[in-house]
Scaffold this active site. Sequence first.
Site, PDB file in Angstrom:
ATOM      1  CG  ASN A   7     -17.845 -19.492 -69.834  1.00  0.00           C
ATOM      2  OD1 ASN A   7     -18.499 -20.060 -70.714  1.00  0.00           O
ATOM      3  ND2 ASN A   7     -17.328 -18.291 -69.979  1.00  0.00           N
ATOM      4  CE  LYS A  14     -12.605 -18.579 -69.949  1.00  0.00           C
ATOM      5  NZ  LYS A  14     -12.913 -17.175 -70.172  1.00  0.00           N
ATOM      6  NE  ARG A  88     -21.143 -16.884 -71.230  1.00  0.00           N
ATOM      7  CZ  ARG A  88     -20.435 -16.822 -72.344  1.00  0.00           C
ATOM      8  NH1 ARG A  88     -19.476 -17.686 -72.560  1.00  0.00           N
ATOM      9  NH2 ARG A  88     -20.672 -15.899 -73.222  1.00  0.00           N
ATOM     10  CG  HIS A 177     -20.824  -9.474 -74.176  1.00  0.00           C
ATOM     11  ND1 HIS A 177     -20.437  -8.672 -75.215  1.00  0.00           N
ATOM     12  CD2 HIS A 177     -19.972 -10.520 -74.172  1.00  0.00           C
ATOM     13  CE1 HIS A 177     -19.393  -9.199 -75.828  1.00  0.00           C
ATOM     14  NE2 HIS A 177     -19.094 -10.339 -75.222  1.00  0.00           N
ATOM     15  N   GLY A 205     -14.122  -6.218 -75.420  1.00  0.00           N
ATOM     16  CA  GLY A 205     -13.120  -7.287 -75.294  1.00  0.00           C
ATOM     17  C   GLY A 205     -12.778  -7.744 -76.691  1.00  0.00           C
ATOM     18  NE  ARG A 236     -18.277 -12.882 -82.976  1.00  0.00           N
ATOM     19  CZ  ARG A 236     -18.388 -12.830 -81.653  1.00  0.00           C
ATOM     20  NH1 ARG A 236     -18.643 -11.697 -81.035  1.00  0.00           N
ATOM     21  NH2 ARG A 236     -18.255 -13.927 -80.937  1.00  0.00           N
ATOM     22  CG  ASP A 278      -4.104  -8.971 -78.394  1.00  0.00           C
ATOM     23  OD1 ASP A 278      -3.951  -7.837 -77.923  1.00  0.00           O
ATOM     24  OD2 ASP A 278      -4.168 -10.004 -77.696  1.00  0.00           O
ATOM     25  NE  ARG A 280      -2.926  -7.765 -74.986  1.00  0.00           N
ATOM     26  CZ  ARG A 280      -3.163  -8.785 -74.190  1.00  0.00           C
ATOM     27  NH1 ARG A 280      -2.613  -8.818 -73.011  1.00  0.00           N
ATOM     28  NH2 ARG A 280      -3.931  -9.777 -74.576  1.00  0.00           N
ATOM     29  CG  ASN A 330      -6.509  -4.239 -69.206  1.00  0.00           C
ATOM     30  OD1 ASN A 330      -6.020  -4.020 -68.107  1.00  0.00           O
ATOM     31  ND2 ASN A 330      -7.290  -5.270 -69.436  1.00  0.00           N
ATOM     32  CD  GLU A 379     -18.644 -11.971 -68.798  1.00  0.00           C
ATOM     33  OE1 GLU A 379     -17.394 -11.904 -68.853  1.00  0.00           O
ATOM     34  OE2 GLU A 379     -19.346 -12.128 -69.798  1.00  0.00           O
TER      35      GLU A 379
HETATM   36  P1  ADP Z   1     -12.915 -12.032 -74.546  1.00  0.00           P
HETATM   37  O1  ADP Z   1     -13.391 -12.349 -73.150  1.00  0.00           O
HETATM   38  O2  ADP Z   1     -13.993 -11.508 -75.450  1.00  0.00           O
HETATM   39  O3  ADP Z   1     -12.079 -13.094 -75.171  1.00  0.00           O
HETATM   40  P2  ADP Z   1     -11.237 -10.042 -73.269  1.00  0.00           P
HETATM   41  O4  ADP Z   1     -12.233  -9.301 -72.457  1.00  0.00           O
HETATM   42  O5  ADP Z   1     -10.254 -10.886 -72.599  1.00  0.00           O
HETATM   43  O6  ADP Z   1     -11.947 -10.806 -74.454  1.00  0.00           O
HETATM   44  O7  ADP Z   1     -10.455  -8.949 -74.147  1.00  0.00           O
HETATM   45  C1  ADP Z   1      -9.491  -9.258 -75.082  1.00  0.00           C
HETATM   46  C2  ADP Z   1      -8.998  -7.946 -75.685  1.00  0.00           C
HETATM   47  O8  ADP Z   1      -8.570  -7.113 -74.615  1.00  0.00           O
HETATM   48  C3  ADP Z   1      -7.823  -8.111 -76.622  1.00  0.00           C
HETATM   49  O9  ADP Z   1      -7.989  -7.256 -77.735  1.00  0.00           O
HETATM   50  C4  ADP Z   1      -6.652  -7.648 -75.789  1.00  0.00           C
HETATM   51  O10 ADP Z   1      -5.692  -7.014 -76.550  1.00  0.00           O
HETATM   52  C5  ADP Z   1      -7.280  -6.661 -74.838  1.00  0.00           C
HETATM   53  N1  ADP Z   1      -6.506  -6.664 -73.586  1.00  0.00           N
HETATM   54  C6  ADP Z   1      -6.497  -7.584 -72.656  1.00  0.00           C
HETATM   55  N2  ADP Z   1      -5.608  -7.284 -71.660  1.00  0.00           N
HETATM   56  C7  ADP Z   1      -5.048  -6.161 -72.018  1.00  0.00           C
HETATM   57  C8  ADP Z   1      -4.052  -5.338 -71.456  1.00  0.00           C
HETATM   58  N3  ADP Z   1      -3.481  -5.665 -70.292  1.00  0.00           N
HETATM   59  N4  ADP Z   1      -3.732  -4.226 -72.135  1.00  0.00           N
HETATM   60  C9  ADP Z   1      -4.329  -3.892 -73.299  1.00  0.00           C
HETATM   61  N5  ADP Z   1      -5.294  -4.638 -73.857  1.00  0.00           N
HETATM   62  C10 ADP Z   1      -5.638  -5.754 -73.257  1.00  0.00           C
END
Ligand code: ADP
Length: 393
Positions: A7, A14, A88, A177, A205, A236, A278, A280, A330, A379
């Site tokens: 990727n 990656k 990809r 996606h 995500g 976005r 984020d 979190r 998550n 993926e």
């Molecule tokens: P992308 O591939 O689009 O960069 P990801 O699928 O890795 O994104 O998702 C990133 C998002 O998922 C972020 O908002 C992050 O806070 C959330 N995230 C990732 N891991 C965790 C986790 N362990 N707990 C809560 N949220 C998570």
Amino acid sequence: MKIMSINAGSSSLKFSLFDMTTENVLISGLFERIGIEGGSYTLKYNGEKIKVEEELPDHSVAVKILLEKLIELQVIKNLEEIQGVGHRIVHGGDKYTESVMVTDEVVNDIIKFSDFAPLHNPAHAICIKAFREVLPNTPMVVVFDTAFHQTIEKARYLYPVPYKWYEEYHVRKYGAHGTSHRYIAIKLSEELKKDNLNIISCHLGNGGSITAIRNGKCVDTSMGFTPHAGIMMGTRSGDIDVSIVPYVMEKEGKSATEIMNDLNKKSGFLGISELSSDSRDIEKGIKEGNEKCILAEEMFVNSVVKYIAQYYVLLGRVDAICFTAGIGENSPETRLDIIEKLAPLGIKMDIEKNNIRGEFAKISTDDSSVSVYVLPTNEELMIAKDTMNIINR
Ligand code: ADP
């Protein structure tokens, strides 16, 4: 059979090397800041993480280091052990409806479709070239993120704009996606041992999209001409009234590109919370009573619910709502907020079962009108599987 899944971004690469007999990852890693000062790479191997700071002037250098490391770490004895490489590709225009073997024509098309994905497609082409130089006899496959959405019917992929925009400039919905949504459709069928499933796949995500899948085929998706459209995301905005663009351009004396940058990089969770993209950090803010975080979460949930409700009607019969990607896998809190708003459709969350992260599980109650699942996406594995299947054909 060992297959490499790649990727590549404009400044990153990656990779995962799979042993396809077990579908296990033998080694994975990330090359960063390619072509930018301060390059580095990280390798994950045997439960260890190795980080090396090394300038990476271009993708060819990164590919060479990667292959040297595989031999040095004794993951493989020689390069012939890599029996295929899958790349990809973000955009396949409306030409590619499935993964295909790499040929010169395919590479030219990837470059041609750069108009639709200016940051990604040129990097993909450069990376394919770099791999073809060092592995000239290894079969390679490209897996398009747009391909899965090519089954959407015209009345859904067209925008109600002058028809000429479609005919001459190819303005239409392409989605994104697709590799993740397709993986979800296949994997859920395997897990439930059932074909012909109708699924609403929620890839939540940092970028996010919702896809309506009927009998394994995509019937609609929330992303559009670009990944900008659809639900609210990390940075976005998702769907907005387009008139906002010229209005703010005038107010702030900015160009269209600058406003698009604001909508792509400074909106969504980040724009509303004024704190973070984020989820979190947003969840932490909510616990601390931060009003803007509470607002951001509610807006995110509303945007997801809007699409799920729309696709519920579109599909008529829904066998599963599936949550995947960072937030989907998550965040029990966000999943619960979404499902609670779907109560008018008779969809009910089992709060205890929902208390899981990153594993396959049914999280709805037995009397829920639709079963709800968490299913981690993969993926990289989907790319490796396509590569293996096409090579073996
Ligand atoms: P992308 O591939 O689009 O960069 P990801 O699928 O890795 O994104 O998702 C990133 C998002 O998922 C972020 O908002 C992050 O806070 C959330 N995230 C990732 N891991 C965790 C986790 N362990 N707990 C809560 N949220 C998570």
